[in-house]
Design a protein around this motif. Structure first.
Motif, PDB file in Angstrom:
ATOM      1  N   GLU A  90       0.817  -1.215   0.000  1.00 48.95           N
ATOM      2  CA  GLU A  90       0.000   0.000   0.000  1.00 48.95           C
ATOM      3  C   GLU A  90       0.851   1.265   0.000  1.00 48.95           C
ATOM      4  N   ASP A  91       1.945   1.269   0.736  1.00 52.17           N
ATOM      5  CA  ASP A  91       2.759   2.483   0.815  1.00 52.17           C
ATOM      6  C   ASP A  91       3.630   2.685  -0.420  1.00 52.17           C
ATOM      7  N   MET A  92       3.575   1.742  -1.364  1.00 49.91           N
ATOM      8  CA  MET A  92       4.324   1.859  -2.618  1.00 49.91           C
ATOM      9  C   MET A  92       3.429   2.395  -3.750  1.00 49.91           C
ATOM     10  N   LYS A  93       2.117   2.228  -3.604  1.00 50.59           N
ATOM     11  CA  LYS A  93       1.171   2.619  -4.651  1.00 50.59           C
ATOM     12  C   LYS A  93       1.291   4.072  -5.098  1.00 50.59           C
ATOM     13  N   PRO A  94       1.434   5.040  -4.177  1.00 50.70           N
ATOM     14  CA  PRO A  94       1.444   6.448  -4.611  1.00 50.70           C
ATOM     15  C   PRO A  94       2.587   6.811  -5.559  1.00 50.70           C
ATOM     16  N   PHE A  95       3.624   5.962  -5.630  1.00 46.99           N
ATOM     17  CA  PHE A  95       4.788   6.287  -6.448  1.00 46.99           C
ATOM     18  C   PHE A  95       4.698   5.698  -7.860  1.00 46.99           C
ATOM     19  N   ILE A  96       3.700   4.841  -8.113  1.00 48.99           N
ATOM     20  CA  ILE A  96       3.653   4.065  -9.354  1.00 48.99           C
ATOM     21  C   ILE A  96       2.519   4.530 -10.265  1.00 48.99           C
ATOM     22  N   GLU A  97       2.837   4.674 -11.536  1.00 48.35           N
ATOM     23  CA  GLU A  97       1.847   5.025 -12.551  1.00 48.35           C
ATOM     24  C   GLU A  97       1.273   3.770 -13.206  1.00 48.35           C
ATOM     25  N   ARG A  98       2.171   2.903 -13.720  1.00 47.75           N
ATOM     26  CA  ARG A  98       1.708   1.688 -14.384  1.00 47.75           C
ATOM     27  C   ARG A  98       2.864   0.718 -14.566  1.00 47.75           C
ATOM     28  N   PHE A  99       2.535  -0.512 -15.009  1.00 46.17           N
ATOM     29  CA  PHE A  99       3.520  -1.530 -15.356  1.00 46.17           C
ATOM     30  C   PHE A  99       3.344  -1.911 -16.827  1.00 46.17           C
ATOM     31  N   ASP A 100       4.418  -2.428 -17.437  1.00 46.64           N
ATOM     32  CA  ASP A 100       4.364  -2.970 -18.796  1.00 46.64           C
ATOM     33  C   ASP A 100       5.095  -4.300 -18.822  1.00 46.64           C
ATOM     34  N   ILE A 101       4.694  -5.155 -19.759  1.00 48.56           N
ATOM     35  CA  ILE A 101       5.346  -6.452 -19.945  1.00 48.56           C
ATOM     36  C   ILE A 101       5.432  -6.739 -21.435  1.00 48.56           C
ATOM     37  N   TYR A 102       6.569  -7.282 -21.875  1.00 50.11           N
ATOM     38  CA  TYR A 102       6.772  -7.658 -23.280  1.00 50.11           C
ATOM     39  C   TYR A 102       7.319  -9.077 -23.329  1.00 50.11           C
ATOM     40  N   MET A 103       6.714  -9.891 -24.188  1.00 50.95           N
ATOM     41  CA  MET A 103       7.204 -11.260 -24.368  1.00 50.95           C
ATOM     42  C   MET A 103       8.534 -11.286 -25.112  1.00 50.95           C
ATOM     43  N   GLY A 104       8.875 -10.191 -25.757  1.00 53.12           N
ATOM     44  CA  GLY A 104      10.161 -10.116 -26.424  1.00 53.12           C
ATOM     45  C   GLY A 104      10.102 -10.556 -27.873  1.00 53.12           C
ATOM     46  N   GLN A 105      11.279 -10.736 -28.427  1.00 50.26           N
ATOM     47  CA  GLN A 105      11.402 -11.042 -29.845  1.00 50.26           C
ATOM     48  C   GLN A 105      10.848 -12.429 -30.151  1.00 50.26           C
ATOM     49  N   PRO A 106       9.919 -12.537 -31.106  1.00 54.58           N
ATOM     50  CA  PRO A 106       9.414 -13.871 -31.489  1.00 54.58           C
ATOM     51  C   PRO A 106      10.518 -14.698 -32.136  1.00 54.58           C
ATOM     52  N   PHE A 107      10.440 -16.019 -31.965  1.00 54.17           N
ATOM     53  CA  PHE A 107      11.423 -16.925 -32.560  1.00 54.17           C
ATOM     54  C   PHE A 107      11.357 -16.870 -34.081  1.00 54.17           C
ATOM     55  N   SER A 108      10.144 -16.723 -34.620  1.00 52.94           N
ATOM     56  CA  SER A 108       9.952 -16.595 -36.061  1.00 52.94           C
ATOM     57  C   SER A 108       9.055 -15.387 -36.321  1.00 52.94           C
ATOM     58  N   SER A 109       8.854 -15.056 -37.584  1.00 53.57           N
ATOM     59  CA  SER A 109       8.128 -13.841 -37.947  1.00 53.57           C
ATOM     60  C   SER A 109       6.661 -13.926 -37.525  1.00 53.57           C
ATOM     61  N   ARG A 110       6.330 -13.240 -36.459  1.00 53.89           N
ATOM     62  CA  ARG A 110       4.952 -13.158 -35.990  1.00 53.89           C
ATOM     63  C   ARG A 110       4.898 -12.062 -34.930  1.00 53.89           C
ATOM     64  N   THR A 111       3.765 -11.940 -34.261  1.00 51.83           N
ATOM     65  CA  THR A 111       3.640 -10.949 -33.197  1.00 51.83           C
ATOM     66  C   THR A 111       3.314 -11.648 -31.880  1.00 51.83           C
ATOM     67  N   ASN A 112       3.816 -11.097 -30.792  1.00 51.54           N
ATOM     68  CA  ASN A 112       3.500 -11.581 -29.455  1.00 51.54           C
ATOM     69  C   ASN A 112       2.785 -10.486 -28.683  1.00 51.54           C
ATOM     70  N   CYS A 113       1.853 -10.874 -27.845  1.00 51.12           N
ATOM     71  CA  CYS A 113       1.042  -9.919 -27.100  1.00 51.12           C
ATOM     72  C   CYS A 113       1.152 -10.225 -25.607  1.00 51.12           C
ATOM     73  N   ALA A 114       1.345  -9.195 -24.790  1.00 53.74           N
ATOM     74  CA  ALA A 114       1.444  -9.373 -23.337  1.00 53.74           C
ATOM     75  C   ALA A 114       0.562  -8.340 -22.648  1.00 53.74           C
ATOM     76  N   VAL A 115      -0.122  -8.785 -21.596  1.00 48.27           N
ATOM     77  CA  VAL A 115      -1.118  -7.956 -20.922  1.00 48.27           C
ATOM     78  C   VAL A 115      -0.801  -7.888 -19.435  1.00 48.27           C
ATOM     79  N   ILE A 116      -0.974  -6.706 -18.845  1.00 50.84           N
ATOM     80  CA  ILE A 116      -0.748  -6.526 -17.417  1.00 50.84           C
ATOM     81  C   ILE A 116      -1.596  -5.359 -16.956  1.00 50.84           C
ATOM     82  N   SER A 117      -2.002  -5.361 -15.691  1.00 45.81           N
ATOM     83  CA  SER A 117      -2.809  -4.247 -15.196  1.00 45.81           C
ATOM     84  C   SER A 117      -2.358  -3.848 -13.802  1.00 45.81           C
ATOM     85  N   PHE A 118      -2.582  -2.575 -13.487  1.00 44.92           N
ATOM     86  CA  PHE A 118      -2.292  -2.021 -12.168  1.00 44.92           C
ATOM     87  C   PHE A 118      -3.341  -0.963 -11.874  1.00 44.92           C
TER      88      PHE A 118
END
Length: 434
Positions: free
Chosen positions: A364-392
């Motif tokens: 709780e005492d950390m919440k006031p300092f944070i706007e949001r989080f992000d996550i990325y699955m990174g580079q795909p092994f082959s040509s395609r797209t990866n999608c990552a979801v996170i919420s705060f």
């Protein structure tokens, strides 16, 4: 975990790679590493010198992340890394770049900063997103404390003054690989997105920023959870992309979705503890409305994501590693076979990836300092797209990462959200065209 004595007769611990981690070094190429990225956006500008102190303090709490990867005759393993680093550095335009094992003083993590953002990139050999989030949030908590703030421990924020819990270091797969049957994995070649491959080291990022409440309301109107709704939207986008592509014949559209096994099997492990499920739609059976897609995804999730099926999946995965014949096969032969299987079979078993880390909690005492989080699955092994979801709190971020120039799938995906009445703010590292 085991130990050995070096030339100075000092006891040193080493860690066998967990069941998932065994595969990731095998797929390593000059232009590809299994790297994911987590970041936190604070409300004040980052002070790099304080961040470096926080990294130095916090990382001692995570021995499997303050480690280097080594190669043995039969298996790879992690050993403690006492070299200087990792050193914080200014962020770069194209994240999740390949991570050579001997670079960066052999560290398999990177820490970046940019304005108010702290980003952690980690090689998947060390652990999954849950372990990485513990590292990131603990570093962030120590950083805020060094600035004079009072931040509690709890959740992903671990106490840096306590020694690691032995359970944090375990290969949890082995503990739960005890089903009496090993379910087969039916696989079929799926639709693959075709596009113009980007130059070496280029990763295209498209972020969508939404309201959790707004998205949950829309998902609920379909009788679905947010995860089910977003999976259906991605399947819908992939079906549209395949329909507009030139193709000899239609193929099934399938999503590779990691499931956090800690939800079903108690474990504190900070290493990999995930398995994959594959919600799919087969357009060869006929045209699907979005309502039909979301219904199929909904019942697929209910049927497959439970402790019985997941335990069977873990047992199937563990069977190969535990086979006494395979255990004594030299590593270079294992590498060849695994790489061939992944390239010819496993990688063709999905059209895209989607992971949802869910709603993040912080003290709780950390919440006031944070706007949001992000996550990325990174580079795909082959040509395609990866999608990552996170919420705060009420901020839901959907992060696409792609190694192809075209962004048709992302456009179809976000267009569907907007059509359903969800307000979406788009951010990207791509060059905007007139």
């Amino acid at each position: 975990m085991a130990s050995y004595k070096n030339n100075r007769n000092e006891r040193r611990e080493w860690y066998k790679l967990d069941l998932s981690a065994i595969v990731y070094p095998t797929l390593q190429r000059r232009d590809f590493s299994s790297v994911y990225r987590l970041s936190v956006l604070l409300k004040e500008e980052i002070r790099p010198e304080i961040l470096q102190q926080a990294v130095d303090i916090a990382l001692k709490r995570f021995p499997t992340y303050k480690a280097a990867i080594r190669k043995g005759l039969f298996w790879r393993y992690l050993e403690p890394n006492a070299r200087p680093g990792p050193f914080v550095q200014p962020d770069i335009k194209n994240p999740c770049m390949p991570m050579p094992f001997k670079a960066n003083n052999r560290y398999l993590i990177r820490i970046y900063y940019h304005h108010c953002r702290i980003a952690l990139e980690a090689h998947h050999s060390l652990g999954d997103g849950t372990g990485g989030m513990c590292v990131l949030q603990t570093i962030t908590a120590v950083y805020l404390r060094l600035l004079g703030n009072r931040i509690s421990c709890g959740g992903f924020v671990l106490d840096v003054d306590e020694p690691p819990d032995p359970e944090e270091l375990e290969d949890a797969y082995i503990r739960y690989a005890n089903a009496q049957v090993r379910p087969a994995r039916p696989g079929e070649k799926t639709y693959r997105v075709r596009g113009t491959k980007e130059p070496f080291y280029t990763l295209n990022i498209i972020d969508g920023i939404l309201s959790v409440k707004e998205t949950a309301k829309v998902a609920s109107s379909y009788g679905a959870t947010i995860t089910e709704y977003l999976n259906a939207c991605l399947l819908y986008a992939l079906l549209q992309k395949q329909q507009h592509d030139w193709h000899k014949k239609l193929r099934p559209v399938k999503i590779a979705m990691p499931v956090n096994l800690r939800r079903f099997f108690p474990s504190k492990t900070l290493r990999n503890f995930i398995t994959m499920v594959y919600p799919s739609i087969d357009p060869r059976l006929g045209d699907y409305t979005f309502e039909e897609i979301i219904t199929q995804v909904h019942y697929y999730m209910r049927y497959y994501i439970n402790d019985k099926f997941l335990r069977g999946d873990i047992t199937t995965n563990a069977a190969t590693q535990q086979n006494p014949v395979i255990r004594v096969i030299p590593l270079f032969i294992k590498d060849f076979v695994v790489r061939l299987f992944y390239t010819k079979v496993q990688d063709k078993n999905s059209s895209a990836g989607l992971t949802n880390m869910g709603a993040l909690k912080v003290p709780e005492d950390m919440k006031p300092f944070i706007e949001r989080f992000d996550i990325y699955m990174g580079q795909p092994f082959s040509s395609r797209t990866n999608c990552a979801v996170i919420s705060f709190e009420d901020i839901l971020t959907i992060n696409f990462a792609s190694s192809i120039r075209e962004s048709d799938v992302e456009r179809y995906f976000f267009r569907k959200l907007v059509q359903d009445g969800i307000h979406v703010k788009i951010e990207s590292n791509r060059e905007m065209e007139d």
